[in-house]
Design an enzyme around this catalytic site. Structure first.
Site, PDB file in Angstrom:
ATOM      1  N   HIS A  83       0.876  -1.196  -0.082  1.00 16.67           N
ATOM      2  CA  HIS A  83      -0.026  -0.008  -0.141  1.00 16.67           C
ATOM      3  C   HIS A  83       0.971   1.243   0.154  1.00 16.67           C
ATOM      4  CE1 HIS A  83      -3.398   2.447   0.968  1.00 16.67           C
ATOM      5  NE2 HIS A  83      -2.664   3.268   1.645  1.00 16.67           N
ATOM      6  N   ASP A 162     -15.498   2.004   7.187  1.00 17.91           N
ATOM      7  CA  ASP A 162     -14.953   2.899   6.332  1.00 17.91           C
ATOM      8  C   ASP A 162     -15.381   3.687   5.482  1.00 17.91           C
ATOM      9  OD1 ASP A 162     -12.119   4.071   6.253  1.00 17.91           O
ATOM     10  OD2 ASP A 162     -12.117   3.224   4.164  1.00 17.91           O
ATOM     11  N   SER A 184      -8.697   3.731   8.775  1.00 18.90           N
ATOM     12  CA  SER A 184      -8.950   3.711   7.454  1.00 18.90           C
ATOM     13  C   SER A 184      -8.205   2.959   6.542  1.00 18.90           C
ATOM     14  CB  SER A 184      -9.188   5.132   7.020  1.00 18.90           C
ATOM     15  OG  SER A 184      -9.656   5.240   5.651  1.00 18.90           O
TER      16      SER A 184
HETATM   17  N1  URA Z   1      -6.371   6.959   2.518  1.00 21.41           N
HETATM   18  C1  URA Z   1      -7.314   6.425   3.269  1.00 21.41           C
HETATM   19  O1  URA Z   1      -7.656   5.113   2.624  1.00 21.41           O
HETATM   20  N2  URA Z   1      -7.838   6.848   4.310  1.00 21.41           N
HETATM   21  C2  URA Z   1      -7.537   7.848   4.860  1.00 21.41           C
HETATM   22  O2  URA Z   1      -8.264   8.328   5.814  1.00 21.41           O
HETATM   23  C3  URA Z   1      -6.366   8.626   4.454  1.00 21.41           C
HETATM   24  C4  URA Z   1      -5.942   8.168   3.146  1.00 21.41           C
END
Ligand code: URA
Length: 437
Positions: A83, A162, A184
């Site tokens: 990620h 989320d 998140s």
């Molecule tokens: N990317 C995400 O998936 N969530 C966030 O809160 C910030 C960046």
């Protein structure tokens, strides 16, 4: 257990530490519409102002992960994903997924769309005619079993908490909170069910974290959530104060990745592909090491180089495209117009504000101003010169690819604020600043 939402909000307002049961009550209640937006918004603001302890952040993340389906990929053995916190010209995922899969490690990649000034992997892939990033979980898992990699969007069943929370944060000024950002990002990744996760946490003018200290704190918190949730997790902290590679824009970035996987070099002299290749190979090496295919990073690096150079990554990429309905033979969309941006004076090129460069891409149509905007996949920017390169007045610094002259004018104005030409060469941070394990 039953709690009063107002009591939970007051507890955080006075900097109290939540119990796991309280967080379960909040997240479950909000996901199932039993706690209204106004109470959740008040709680989010209290978290922004008071923060969360590490164990609260871990519990919050796990509750968010468990708000929907959590994939079980244990039948595939070790699986690894990556990620990135987002940057300009960051197209590493397109090469990494097939390359690591070619090493024999399945890569279940659930990626995102462009966010703010940064591009998104799903948008890039959709510039290839027919590429489907909305497979259901059954197809996602069966593709992983068959070819070892799949890049898809998060499905509706995963992490509903989320999705609701992010939309609420977006309109209540509560995006920029470390525990909320970590919750998140990690809840979505943990729901994918991979065994190990590599994080690319970026810092600099083109990143959400503007300096190394902020990025390090984010990386440490993300790693600690991953590890405490049973996943091998590590992070590279990498610079984002100059664009990665030579192109910004969806189809342009896919073309760049194909060039790299086909062993071709950048079109002409100047800024080439070396930084994006270096970063991709280093990320690949860490993923191969995490996936247990090499016993040390040195041999993982050699394997990554071999798989890129011998065409294995390209072959796997083509297999992935076919499996996801895409036809590379159709070619990539090309813009009608190409415009030059030239240096107004002589000196050393210094990128000062990559956010503006990203916004220039949005003006061209490579990103969205509103969620409903249609992208122009062919639009984007070619960056011909490197950070710190000596340039003469009149040298071409950028090409703008577009289909609309008024859009190009707006992009040109924005782009002019993203760099200066100065008398002294700027200092340059290393591409990979730190590794957090
Ligand atoms: N990317 C995400 O998936 N969530 C966030 O809160 C910030 C960046």
């Amino acid at each position: 257990m039953d709690f009063l939402p107002s009591q939970i909000i007051r507890k955080k307002r006075f900097a109290g530490e939540h119990t796991r049961e309280e967080l379960n009550f909040l997240i479950q209640g909000f996901t199932h519409d039993q706690i209204p937006d106004y109470q959740m918004a008040a709680w989010l603001m209290a978290v922004c102002l008071r923060g969360m302890s590490e164990r609260e952040t871990v519990w919050l993340t796990q509750e968010m992960r468990d708000s929907g389906v959590v994939l079980d990929l244990s039948a595939l053995g070790m699986t690894v994903d990556k990620h990135s916190t987002g940057g300009l010209g960051d197209k590493t995922s397109l090469i990494l997924a097939p390359l690591v899969a070619a090493a024999g490690i399945p890569v279940p990649m659930m990626a995102g769309r462009g966010l703010g000034h940064t591009g998104g992997t799903l948008d890039k892939l959709e510039s290839i005619s027919g590429f489907n990033v909305q497979m259901d979980l059954h197809h996602f898992q069966s593709q992983l079993e068959k070819i070892g990699c799949a890049i898809n969007g998060q499905t509706k069943e995963m992490c509903p908490a989320d999705r609701k929370l992010y939309a609420l944060r977006d309109v209540t000024g509560t995006i920029d909170s470390l525990p909320l950002i970590c919750g998140s990002i990690m809840s979505k990744k943990l729901a994918e069910g991979m065994s190990a996760l590599l994080l690319d946490v970026k810092f600099g003018s083109g990143a959400f974290m503007k300096n190394l200290a902020e990025a390090e704190l984010l990386a440490q918190t993300l790693c600690s959530i991953g590890t405490q949730s049973g996943k091998k997790t590590r992070a590279l902290i990498t610079r984002m104060d100059e664009p990665l590679g030579r192109f910004i824009g969806n189809a342009l970035e896919v073309r760049e990745c194909l060039d790299i996987m086909e062993g071709k070099s950048a079109p002409v002299e100047g800024k080439g592909y070396s930084d994006i290749i270096q970063l991709t190979l280093e990320l690949a090496a860490h993923m191969i090491f995490l996936g247990g295919k090499s016993t040390d990073l040195k041999s993982a690096r050699s394997l990554a180089v071999e798989l890129l150079n011998n065409g294995s990554a390209l072959k796997k990429f083509s297999e992935m495209c076919i499996a996801q309905g895409a036809n590379l033979e159709c070619g990539l969309p090309k813009s009608r117009y190409q415009e030059e941006v030239r240096a107004q004076n002589e000196g050393y090129l210094c990128f000062t504000n990559l956010e503006k460069m990203g916004l220039a891409g949005i003006h061209l149509g490579a990103g969205r101003k509103f969620q409903s905007d249609q992208l122009d996949y062919s639009a984007g920017i070619e960056v011909l010169r490197e950070q710190g390169e000596r340039v003469q007045r009149g040298d071409v610094l950028f090409h703008l690819f577009h289909n609309n002259h008024s859009r190009a004018q707006a992009a040109h104005a924005e782009l002019s604020g993203s760099f200066i030409i100065q008398m002294q060469p700027p200092s340059r941070s290393p591409l990979i600043a730190k590794v957090i394990t």
